[in-house]
Design a protein around this motif. Sequence first.
Motif, PDB file in Angstrom:
ATOM      1  N   GLN A  16      17.014  44.379  45.517  1.00 46.34           N
ATOM      2  CA  GLN A  16      16.502  45.735  45.731  1.00 46.34           C
ATOM      3  C   GLN A  16      16.740  46.580  44.489  1.00 46.34           C
ATOM      4  O   GLN A  16      17.837  46.631  43.947  1.00 46.34           O
ATOM      5  CB  GLN A  16      17.206  46.379  46.928  1.00 46.34           C
ATOM      6  CG  GLN A  16      16.724  47.787  47.223  1.00 46.34           C
ATOM      7  CD  GLN A  16      17.536  48.434  48.324  1.00 46.34           C
ATOM      8  OE1 GLN A  16      18.639  47.981  48.616  1.00 46.34           O
ATOM      9  NE2 GLN A  16      17.027  49.478  48.916  1.00 46.34           N
ATOM     10  N   ILE A  17      15.686  47.269  44.026  1.00 47.07           N
ATOM     11  CA  ILE A  17      15.783  48.164  42.881  1.00 47.07           C
ATOM     12  C   ILE A  17      16.231  49.532  43.394  1.00 47.07           C
ATOM     13  O   ILE A  17      15.509  50.213  44.114  1.00 47.07           O
ATOM     14  CB  ILE A  17      14.443  48.287  42.141  1.00 47.07           C
ATOM     15  CG1 ILE A  17      14.009  46.913  41.571  1.00 47.07           C
ATOM     16  CG2 ILE A  17      14.552  49.305  41.006  1.00 47.07           C
ATOM     17  CD1 ILE A  17      12.680  46.946  40.872  1.00 47.07           C
ATOM     18  N   ILE A  18      17.474  49.930  43.038  1.00 45.53           N
ATOM     19  CA  ILE A  18      17.984  51.234  43.444  1.00 45.53           C
ATOM     20  C   ILE A  18      17.488  52.329  42.497  1.00 45.53           C
ATOM     21  O   ILE A  18      17.155  53.431  42.912  1.00 45.53           O
ATOM     22  CB  ILE A  18      19.523  51.203  43.479  1.00 45.53           C
ATOM     23  CG1 ILE A  18      19.990  50.281  44.616  1.00 45.53           C
ATOM     24  CG2 ILE A  18      20.113  52.595  43.672  1.00 45.53           C
ATOM     25  CD1 ILE A  18      21.490  50.183  44.731  1.00 45.53           C
ATOM     26  N   LEU A  19      17.420  52.016  41.198  1.00 43.66           N
ATOM     27  CA  LEU A  19      17.033  53.012  40.203  1.00 43.66           C
ATOM     28  C   LEU A  19      16.275  52.313  39.094  1.00 43.66           C
ATOM     29  O   LEU A  19      16.645  51.203  38.681  1.00 43.66           O
ATOM     30  CB  LEU A  19      18.297  53.706  39.639  1.00 43.66           C
ATOM     31  CG  LEU A  19      18.121  54.632  38.435  1.00 43.66           C
ATOM     32  CD1 LEU A  19      17.228  55.813  38.802  1.00 43.66           C
ATOM     33  CD2 LEU A  19      19.461  55.118  37.925  1.00 43.66           C
ATOM     34  N   ALA A  20      15.206  52.947  38.628  1.00 40.30           N
ATOM     35  CA  ALA A  20      14.440  52.430  37.497  1.00 40.30           C
ATOM     36  C   ALA A  20      14.167  53.579  36.547  1.00 40.30           C
ATOM     37  O   ALA A  20      13.899  54.708  36.958  1.00 40.30           O
ATOM     38  CB  ALA A  20      13.119  51.808  37.963  1.00 40.30           C
TER      39      ALA A  20
ATOM     40  N   ARG B   5      13.944  50.893  28.511  1.00 34.78           N
ATOM     41  CA  ARG B   5      13.944  50.978  29.961  1.00 34.78           C
ATOM     42  C   ARG B   5      15.153  50.260  30.539  1.00 34.78           C
ATOM     43  O   ARG B   5      15.742  49.406  29.867  1.00 34.78           O
ATOM     44  CB  ARG B   5      12.662  50.384  30.527  1.00 34.78           C
ATOM     45  CG  ARG B   5      12.434  48.913  30.172  1.00 34.78           C
ATOM     46  CD  ARG B   5      11.070  48.405  30.584  1.00 34.78           C
ATOM     47  NE  ARG B   5      10.010  48.978  29.772  1.00 34.78           N
ATOM     48  CZ  ARG B   5       8.744  48.578  29.831  1.00 34.78           C
ATOM     49  NH1 ARG B   5       8.393  47.639  30.667  1.00 34.78           N
ATOM     50  NH2 ARG B   5       7.828  49.122  29.058  1.00 34.78           N
ATOM     51  N   PHE B   6      15.527  50.595  31.773  1.00 35.14           N
ATOM     52  CA  PHE B   6      16.605  49.892  32.468  1.00 35.14           C
ATOM     53  C   PHE B   6      16.384  50.022  33.966  1.00 35.14           C
ATOM     54  O   PHE B   6      15.626  50.861  34.451  1.00 35.14           O
ATOM     55  CB  PHE B   6      17.995  50.433  32.085  1.00 35.14           C
ATOM     56  CG  PHE B   6      18.285  51.820  32.595  1.00 35.14           C
ATOM     57  CD1 PHE B   6      18.790  52.011  33.870  1.00 35.14           C
ATOM     58  CD2 PHE B   6      18.049  52.925  31.808  1.00 35.14           C
ATOM     59  CE1 PHE B   6      19.045  53.270  34.349  1.00 35.14           C
ATOM     60  CE2 PHE B   6      18.307  54.198  32.275  1.00 35.14           C
ATOM     61  CZ  PHE B   6      18.798  54.365  33.560  1.00 35.14           C
ATOM     62  N   TRP B   7      17.078  49.150  34.737  1.00 32.45           N
ATOM     63  CA  TRP B   7      16.996  49.135  36.195  1.00 32.45           C
ATOM     64  C   TRP B   7      18.410  48.968  36.741  1.00 32.45           C
ATOM     65  O   TRP B   7      19.255  48.294  36.142  1.00 32.45           O
ATOM     66  CB  TRP B   7      16.118  47.988  36.707  1.00 32.45           C
ATOM     67  CG  TRP B   7      14.710  48.034  36.245  1.00 32.45           C
ATOM     68  CD1 TRP B   7      13.630  48.535  36.897  1.00 32.45           C
ATOM     69  CD2 TRP B   7      14.215  47.551  34.985  1.00 32.45           C
ATOM     70  NE1 TRP B   7      12.500  48.413  36.138  1.00 32.45           N
ATOM     71  CE2 TRP B   7      12.817  47.805  34.965  1.00 32.45           C
ATOM     72  CE3 TRP B   7      14.799  46.956  33.878  1.00 32.45           C
ATOM     73  CZ2 TRP B   7      12.020  47.474  33.889  1.00 32.45           C
ATOM     74  CZ3 TRP B   7      14.006  46.614  32.800  1.00 32.45           C
ATOM     75  CH2 TRP B   7      12.622  46.877  32.805  1.00 32.45           C
ATOM     76  N   LEU B   8      18.679  49.567  37.917  1.00 36.96           N
ATOM     77  CA  LEU B   8      19.929  49.378  38.658  1.00 36.96           C
ATOM     78  C   LEU B   8      19.580  48.645  39.951  1.00 36.96           C
ATOM     79  O   LEU B   8      18.818  49.147  40.774  1.00 36.96           O
ATOM     80  CB  LEU B   8      20.580  50.724  38.968  1.00 36.96           C
ATOM     81  CG  LEU B   8      21.977  50.680  39.611  1.00 36.96           C
ATOM     82  CD1 LEU B   8      22.968  50.035  38.661  1.00 36.96           C
ATOM     83  CD2 LEU B   8      22.449  52.085  39.959  1.00 36.96           C
TER      84      LEU B   8
ATOM     85  N   LEU C 173      23.483  59.539  35.882  1.00 36.37           N
ATOM     86  CA  LEU C 173      23.628  58.097  35.773  1.00 36.37           C
ATOM     87  C   LEU C 173      22.836  57.571  34.586  1.00 36.37           C
ATOM     88  O   LEU C 173      23.300  56.714  33.821  1.00 36.37           O
ATOM     89  CB  LEU C 173      23.155  57.437  37.076  1.00 36.37           C
ATOM     90  CG  LEU C 173      23.554  55.981  37.299  1.00 36.37           C
ATOM     91  CD1 LEU C 173      25.064  55.863  37.345  1.00 36.37           C
ATOM     92  CD2 LEU C 173      22.971  55.473  38.600  1.00 36.37           C
ATOM     93  N   THR C 174      21.620  58.097  34.384  1.00 34.39           N
ATOM     94  CA  THR C 174      20.794  57.672  33.258  1.00 34.39           C
ATOM     95  C   THR C 174      21.470  58.021  31.944  1.00 34.39           C
ATOM     96  O   THR C 174      21.476  57.219  30.993  1.00 34.39           O
ATOM     97  CB  THR C 174      19.413  58.342  33.354  1.00 34.39           C
ATOM     98  OG1 THR C 174      18.805  58.000  34.606  1.00 34.39           O
ATOM     99  CG2 THR C 174      18.519  57.886  32.222  1.00 34.39           C
TER     100      THR C 174
ATOM    101  N   GLU D 171      23.975  45.602  39.696  1.00 33.25           N
ATOM    102  CA  GLU D 171      23.717  45.051  38.381  1.00 33.25           C
ATOM    103  C   GLU D 171      22.850  46.024  37.595  1.00 33.25           C
ATOM    104  O   GLU D 171      21.895  46.592  38.126  1.00 33.25           O
ATOM    105  CB  GLU D 171      23.025  43.696  38.462  1.00 33.25           C
ATOM    106  CG  GLU D 171      23.918  42.571  38.966  1.00 33.25           C
ATOM    107  CD  GLU D 171      23.211  41.230  38.969  1.00 33.25           C
ATOM    108  OE1 GLU D 171      23.856  40.228  38.696  1.00 33.25           O
ATOM    109  OE2 GLU D 171      21.993  41.218  39.243  1.00 33.25           O
ATOM    110  N   ILE D 172      23.193  46.220  36.325  1.00 29.37           N
ATOM    111  CA  ILE D 172      22.364  47.005  35.414  1.00 29.37           C
ATOM    112  C   ILE D 172      21.559  46.030  34.558  1.00 29.37           C
ATOM    113  O   ILE D 172      22.133  45.156  33.893  1.00 29.37           O
ATOM    114  CB  ILE D 172      23.215  47.915  34.524  1.00 29.37           C
ATOM    115  CG1 ILE D 172      24.004  48.908  35.365  1.00 29.37           C
ATOM    116  CG2 ILE D 172      22.338  48.665  33.530  1.00 29.37           C
ATOM    117  CD1 ILE D 172      24.923  49.781  34.547  1.00 29.37           C
TER     118      ILE D 172
END
Length: 904
Positions: free
Chosen positions: A205-209, A197-200, A183-184, A256-257
């Motif tokens: 709720q932060i699913i991925l950072a 940097r990015f966040w999903l 995914l990254t 959301e990304i």
Amino acid sequence: MRWPWRSRHSLAAQMGRIAFLGFFPVALLLGWDIYAHYQQAYTEATQKQLHSGEMAGERVQAGFYAAQAILEAVAKEPRVRNGDPATCSDYLARIAAPFAYRYTLLSRSDGRGIVDCASTGAPPVAVGLTPNIRDALHGHFGIGPVRQGPLSGQWIIPLSYPLHDAAGHIVGTVNAGLRVSWLTAQIKSVQSRQMERFWLLRGQQIILADPASAPLPRCKGGLPASGTMKICRDPQGERHLLTVAEVSTGPGVSLEIVMAEPLHQVLASANTRAWMGALAGASILIFSWLLSTGFARRSLYRPLQKIQGFVERLSTGHYADRLPADFLAQTERNEIVRLGAQINLLALNLDDSRQQLQRDHDQMAQMAMQDALTGLPNRRALDAEIEKAMARATRRHTLLAVCMLDLDAFKPINDTHGHDAGDQALCSIAQRLEEALRKTDFLARIGGDEFVLIVEDVQSIDDLLPIFQKIAERMTQPIVLSADISARVGISMGVAIYPLEDEDSPEALLRRADQALYESKTHKTDRARYWALYGENFPQRQNRYQYLLQQETVEVHYQPILDSRQHRIVGVEALARLREGDHLLQPAEFLPHLASEDLYRLCAQVLRTILRDLPELEADGHALWVSFNVDPRSSFNVRCRDDLRAQIVQSGIDPRRLHLEILEGSDFLERKSAVNLLQSIRDLGVCLALDDIGSAYTSLLRLKELPVDEFKLDHGFVHSLEERPEDLAFALIIKDLAAELGLDLVVEGIETAAVQDAMTVLGAELLQGYAIARPLSIAALHSFLAGFSAAPHQGPETILGLYAEHLLHHKCWSQILVHDPDMVDAQRLGDPQRCSFQRALEQMGYGEGSELDVLHREYHRILGIIARRTTHDIDLHGLVAASNSLRKALGEKWQRMRRDGNIL
């Protein structure tokens, strides 16, 4: 002598002021040019970042859709639906490969794993009721927060999809892990510069950072909306440019990304271009100044100085002096004219540059609102347009239709012909949609194969029908991909109407259209039209199975149930079939295609047939009871109870001869009202049976509360007995449980004589399966009963039966030795010749000295030693070890005989 040009009124000073006033506008134009260059560079940088965000969102969305499609295909596989590790492990292991994590896991409704395709051989993972599993149990595609795999150590995003049984009930989930590294890579691959940097996110709720510990920057007024940017500060105070892209993964699930890049990095190119423009402008200005002042000194200042000197001489009386005739020669006049032309040309060029910059700015603004592939408006343009359309609808007192359209079977075009062909197909589809709509309507592509239509000036739903019909006609035509290749795609569409609902925000309208789209796609196989209107009962087309049911082509076949103690047939199970010409359709073929009302109608027809056939069987001397399945979703209610009572009274049949079977894993049993309703049906005199016991995870406390009379052991337990004889221990436990609760036990799945031998030895009284008889028509059942006879069972006849015999003996003797050792005869227990197992062993040809004989004698030797002890402190470890050795040898012997084809 005072030099005249040194005075502020001198000619030199006046010439300097003229030069300054002449070049001041030029300096202003150069300043505007520098600012325009800066703005253009900044706009280009931010638009690239925004475009990268949209592309990242599309790629991530495509990844989730692909994972959802894989899991949906897995959940529909018959080998997976039954949840049997022996039949589906290899299949799931192959499916797990695209995820490259460690498993594809099946879990039940409480999160307990039942089939785990990990290559490590570890037991199934008990994942619990995680957010993704809870979503899947409500019928949605579930996405959970990032976590570390328990065996591989890799970071994954857990995904879940609902698992339905043959009746369409949700009985568990199919789970898989989507690699975070994949995914990254998808998100970073679209960046024009190195992203920091990015966040999903899913809601708050932060699913991925990435990096994992990176905190989300704080933004004044909250994060920017999807498709927009905002400058925010991180906890260290550094400013970042945040871009937000929406990722739709299905109804009710939106991600959301959020991508962050340091502001100084974004502005680096803009600053560079601005400094370069400033340097170039200053160079031009200085060069022009030097050039112009040199020309002025040569062509203007010196001639005017001569004129000034001549005038001064005249004022002092020197009249003899004359101004030379060639003082202003033609060449000097030409220089003055050329200088004016050059200044005018410079001004025109600066004005053209300013206009070109404005055109570039307008073009960039248009590109930011346009889909790069199809040229249609994109999501940002849609958000802006939908608000204007809602305002117009309110002002004009008309309706507004927001339609979300999705392509069916589009993925095979990409997979078969490549992504270039897929892009060509999307452009062709976009053109057809534009041609089908009116000039006043709006069409946007919001990503992937999804489009949104805004249809205005609608007075009623009927006004939409011609437009939708025109869309259907255009979309059914084949899409030409090349000279000899064409493809077809289907469409599904959800429609939301404004202002018919309470909520009036654009987000609410799009959400309702998306939910209607999901409803349309859910009923692709039986829908009457390709579009669904939010809030209405979706019209479904009657499929061929519903048609056959309506024509009352139901036939009932009966499978006999043997009483192993009385050696006779005591009951039958009624199994529904649908007649289609000369072919009989099995339940697995038609049940998934029937709605709740259809299932109720099916149960009613089966019951009428049963009540008609029972008197005929009784007339032939066969007073059998009949069991039949009922669907809890449609048939366990007050209406069912009243209809059942009326049919029983009308037929005159003893209600105790009717056994209603309820699936253990059904949600109905978890409802608080289930116990009261079941009791009211049981009060009619009918017997209630819990079907497929052991296939779900109904608690013992719940089983104790249910007013049932009978258990039916799930055939999944019985089918595996020949491959896994150790499962006989589970069958023995369930038999004892039924006995303790005072319930009858029917064992389904008796397919071979060896399994029948083992279950008879265990003491299972009621047996059902192909080893006894296949399902029979009523005429064939009459013939079968007339000629049936069963010999009494004289003891174990197979190695599998010996295995069951030893299980019973070991359980009995262990309990007596622990609870009341004084009851046993130590000498008798220590003598294997007095054991029925030894006699059966010798009858099968395993005499003294054979491996099984040696292990059995060792077991009795230890049994005699324990029985002779005078203390009550009994240690059974040695006895358990001897029993395990004997059971292992029996199992290995059984498997060798199966391979050799000699099991009797």
